[in-house]
Enzyme design. Structure first.
Site, PDB file in Angstrom:
ATOM      1  N   ASP A  98       0.868  -1.178   0.000  1.00 22.88           N
ATOM      2  CA  ASP A  98       0.000   0.000   0.000  1.00 22.88           C
ATOM      3  C   ASP A  98       0.903   1.225   0.000  1.00 22.88           C
ATOM      4  OD1 ASP A  98      -2.199   1.713   0.500  1.00 22.88           O
ATOM      5  OD2 ASP A  98      -3.182   0.165   1.708  1.00 22.88           O
ATOM      6  N   ASP A 200      -2.821   4.734  -2.115  1.00 26.97           N
ATOM      7  CA  ASP A 200      -3.677   5.365  -1.117  1.00 26.97           C
ATOM      8  C   ASP A 200      -3.904   6.850  -1.415  1.00 26.97           C
ATOM      9  OD1 ASP A 200      -4.894   5.224   1.654  1.00 26.97           O
ATOM     10  OD2 ASP A 200      -3.439   6.827   1.959  1.00 26.97           O
ATOM     11  N   GLU A 257      -6.829   4.476  -5.361  1.00 26.47           N
ATOM     12  CA  GLU A 257      -7.998   4.870  -4.563  1.00 26.47           C
ATOM     13  C   GLU A 257      -8.456   6.204  -5.160  1.00 26.47           C
ATOM     14  OE1 GLU A 257      -9.317   5.302   0.087  1.00 26.47           O
ATOM     15  OE2 GLU A 257      -7.458   6.202  -0.535  1.00 26.47           O
ATOM     16  N   HIS A 329     -11.039  -2.094   4.414  1.00 29.68           N
ATOM     17  CA  HIS A 329     -10.745  -1.711   5.801  1.00 29.68           C
ATOM     18  C   HIS A 329     -11.345  -0.361   6.171  1.00 29.68           C
ATOM     19  CE1 HIS A 329      -8.011   0.509   3.366  1.00 29.68           C
ATOM     20  NE2 HIS A 329      -7.647   1.245   4.391  1.00 29.68           N
ATOM     21  N   ASP A 330     -11.979   0.326   5.209  1.00 26.67           N
ATOM     22  CA  ASP A 330     -12.568   1.634   5.492  1.00 26.67           C
ATOM     23  C   ASP A 330     -14.092   1.590   5.545  1.00 26.67           C
ATOM     24  OD1 ASP A 330     -10.188   3.076   5.668  1.00 26.67           O
ATOM     25  OD2 ASP A 330     -10.104   3.412   3.510  1.00 26.67           O
TER      26      ASP A 330
HETATM   27  C1  BGC Z   1      -7.046   4.778   3.675  1.00 24.39           C
HETATM   28  C2  BGC Z   1      -7.502   5.004   5.070  1.00 24.39           C
HETATM   29  C3  BGC Z   1      -6.588   6.052   5.662  1.00 24.39           C
HETATM   30  C4  BGC Z   1      -6.523   7.308   4.776  1.00 24.39           C
HETATM   31  C5  BGC Z   1      -5.372   8.174   5.136  1.00 24.39           C
HETATM   32  C6  BGC Z   1      -7.410   6.128   3.056  1.00 24.39           C
HETATM   33  O1  BGC Z   1      -7.856   6.243   1.918  1.00 24.39           O
HETATM   34  O2  BGC Z   1      -7.695   3.715   3.032  1.00 24.39           O
HETATM   35  O3  BGC Z   1      -7.538   3.862   5.850  1.00 24.39           O
HETATM   36  O4  BGC Z   1      -7.039   6.407   6.922  1.00 24.39           O
HETATM   37  O5  BGC Z   1      -6.373   6.986   3.437  1.00 24.39           O
HETATM   38  O6  BGC Z   1      -4.188   7.585   4.714  1.00 24.39           O
END
Ligand code: BGC
Length: 573
Positions: A98, A200, A257, A329-330
């Site tokens: 990640d 991310d 993402e 996980h979110d």
């Molecule tokens: C991750 C989260 C994280 C955030 C800040 C997101 O998109 O998936 O779990 O808290 O980015 O890094």
């Protein structure tokens, strides 16, 4: 579409902290992932996305990286990571890490140096700005609540930007030196044999630094300035550079993402020469049967979910592949999100993954989804540890909800539900750890666990294995990846159906969110009786054969069917 190795991805996402502990410290580790590789292989997955395992103060569970080139001791060592990559490879599984490159931890040595000398080399790795009128540079709100600016300790009027928590300062992507550094980090990891990266918060790299205050969008006088921090013009230049310099040389799979892709951007984002291999399809992430906006209208919500899925596919229109998923996980668990309490039953929980598993794209499952892990609502906010979950609770209070109402909202959507330890067996702590788990195990592990489901051929786990094996069946796989998508029966409330078609196969997927039977004239699905009579049932969630006769299919409550249509007409395109 030019064929790529990663088009065949059936991925499995691991939240390492909660997956499997092997040294009794209550925190999952890389040796734990190695121990469970057989299970992932048995599911049929061929890619693992590992949430961050870099050294981190863990303010955001690893999404605050303090060293991009090492492994946090709580997860193991570089040697463990190399062993994981090698052992996974033996099983035909590639590992994605990640990449958290929008921000680092405030404990990263770059930031520590930057604090000491904000106008020097490392100061330019971050975003420092003078305050205005005795306050921060502007009224941007952080995505996790509160001002997006934090005052630099010991300085009169200097602030740094953090779109997430204040311990996650944003990196300055305008600085070519920083960009070069990130590319070098990626290349070094790729040389260790990684399959690629999940990227991310990647749509936030570019900001529009226009320091005017914006109209407040909440009682705090702040504004979540998405127009200024998300998909800002010029972002694609950074992304393409990253691709060319860091990912392309090793043919990496990169999944961004990246939300809200516009039709005109598809080529640039996931087209053949686009910035990423794929991006997650977030169409379903705003659906939760307990959100007030649905007001208990579960069917209305399901219909909207269906329409959003098809819309997202229409936007892409065969020019690239989305990454289809239901859990990560979110988000809280999909069973709790999509199904009202009274609607949860063995049929409905099997129907859910079928809704998007056979759509064009690559697919990802999240740890525990394969056994139907569930949310674990708390009696008090003290039992939640995630800072953004607490911030959200405070926001609810500010909006006038009572503490009970606010807790109800958190209990029905907190991302922490997906982070409870993996339930491997019925022993103490669900076989996750011999120590004290860092986060409480859901007490339902005594009956809801992997071992029990492994022994039961009718379990959800075996259903998921079947799901993956159908999707990866050699004579069907290409149809699922590249075949045309034809939405079916879209005007039927509670039905989500589609056909996948190429010169080899016609495959009909039908799912029902109805709690009673529904008769469907097959002609509406363009599936004639001849096609049905000579068809092959690939997957269903009832023990007895589907009910079709005289040109009609009677769908049973919560039924799902995946049918390869047979006969002479099969495969006409
Ligand atoms: C991750 C989260 C994280 C955030 C800040 C997101 O998109 O998936 O779990 O808290 O980015 O890094």
């Amino acid at each position: 579409m030019k064929k790529q190795w990663w088009h065949r991805t059936v991925g499995y996402q691991i939240y390492p902290k909660s997956f499997q502990d092997t040294n009794g410290d209550g925190i999952g580790d890389l040796q734990g992932v190695i121990r469970r590789l057989d299970k992932i292989a048995a599911l049929g997955a061929n890619v693992i996305w590992l949430c961050p395992v870099f050294p981190s103060p863990m303010v955001d569970n690893g999404y605050d990286v303090s060293d991009y080139m090492d492994i946090d001791p709580c997860f193991g060592s570089m040697e463990d990571m190399k062993e994981l990559i090698a052992k996974a490879k033996e099983k035909g599984i590639r590992i994605l890490m990640d990449l958290v490159a929008n921000h680092s931890s405030d404990q990263h040595e770059w930031f520590q140096k930057a604090l000491r000398d904000p106008y020097g080399k490392y100061g330019n790795y971050y975003v420092f700005r003078e305050g205005r009128a005795g306050g921060p540079p502007n009224n941007w709100r952080s995505i996790f609540g509160g001002s997006a600016w934090e005052k630099v300790p010991g300085r009169e009027n200097l602030y740094y930007l953090h779109l997430f928590t204040k311990q996650q300062p944003d990196l300055n992507w305008e600085n070519p030196e920083l960009r070069e550094e990130i590319c070098r980090i990626i290349r070094e990891w790729m040389e260790l044999g990684l399959g690629g990266f999940r990227l991310d918060a990647i749509s936030h790299l570019k900001k529009n630094y226009d320091y005017e205050d914006l109209p407040a969008d909440g009682p705090d006088g702040l504004c979540l300035a998405f127009d200024h921090i998300n998909n800002v013009k010029g972002l694609s230049d950074f992304l393409l550079e990253l691709k060319e310099k860091a990912f392309a040389p090793s043919d990496a799979l990169t999944i961004g993402e990246y939300d809200n892709m516009k039709p005109e951007d598809v080529e640039a984002v996931i087209g053949e020469n686009g910035s990423f291999s794929s991006v997650f399809d977030f169409s379903h992430t705003h659906h939760n049967v307990y959100y007030p906006e649905w007001n208990g209208d579960t069917l209305g919500m399901f219909n909207d979910y269906r329409d959003k899925l098809f819309e997202a596919q229409k936007v892409v229109d065969g020019r690239g592949l989305l990454c289809n998923f239901l859990e990560n996980h979110d988000k809280n668990r999909c069973i709790d999100r999509f199904l009202a309490k009274e609607d949860r039953n063995p049929h409905s929980i099997r129907m859910l993954p079928v809704t998007n598993f056979f759509l064009p794209g690559i697919v990802f499952l999240y740890q525990g989804q394969e056994i139907g892990m569930r949310d674990f609502p708390k009696k008090s906010m003290d039992e939640y540890v995630d800072a953004p979950t607490h911030a959200e609770y405070e926001e609810f209070l500010k909006k006038g909800l009572t503490p009970e109402e606010a807790l109800f909202r958190i209990n029905s959507n907190s991302r922490e539900h997906s982070r409870t330890p993996m339930q491997w067996d019925g022993s103490e702590n669900a076989g996750f750890t011999t120590g004290t788990p860092w986060f409480a195990v859901n007490p339902n592990y005594t009956w809801l666990n992997y071992e029990a489901q492994e022994k039961d051929p009718d379990s959800l786990l075996h259903f998921y294995r079947k799901l993956v094996s159908v999707r990866r069946r050699p004579d069907l796989e290409e149809t699922f990846i590249y075949g045309r998508l034809i939405p079916r029966l879209q005007d039927r409330s509670g039905i989500l159906a589609y056909e996948r078609r190429d010169e080899r196969n016609r495959i009909l997927v039908v799912t029902s969110a109805l709690s009673e039977e529904m008769r469907l004239p097959l002609a509406e699905a363009d599936a004639t009786e001849a096609l049905m009579n000579e068809s092959e049932l690939l997957l269903d969630n009832y023990e007895t054969a589907p009910l079709f006769e005289k040109g009609e299919l009677t769908l049973r409550p919560w039924e799902c069917l995946v049918i390869r249509l047979g006969g002479k007409e099969r495969g006409t395109d």
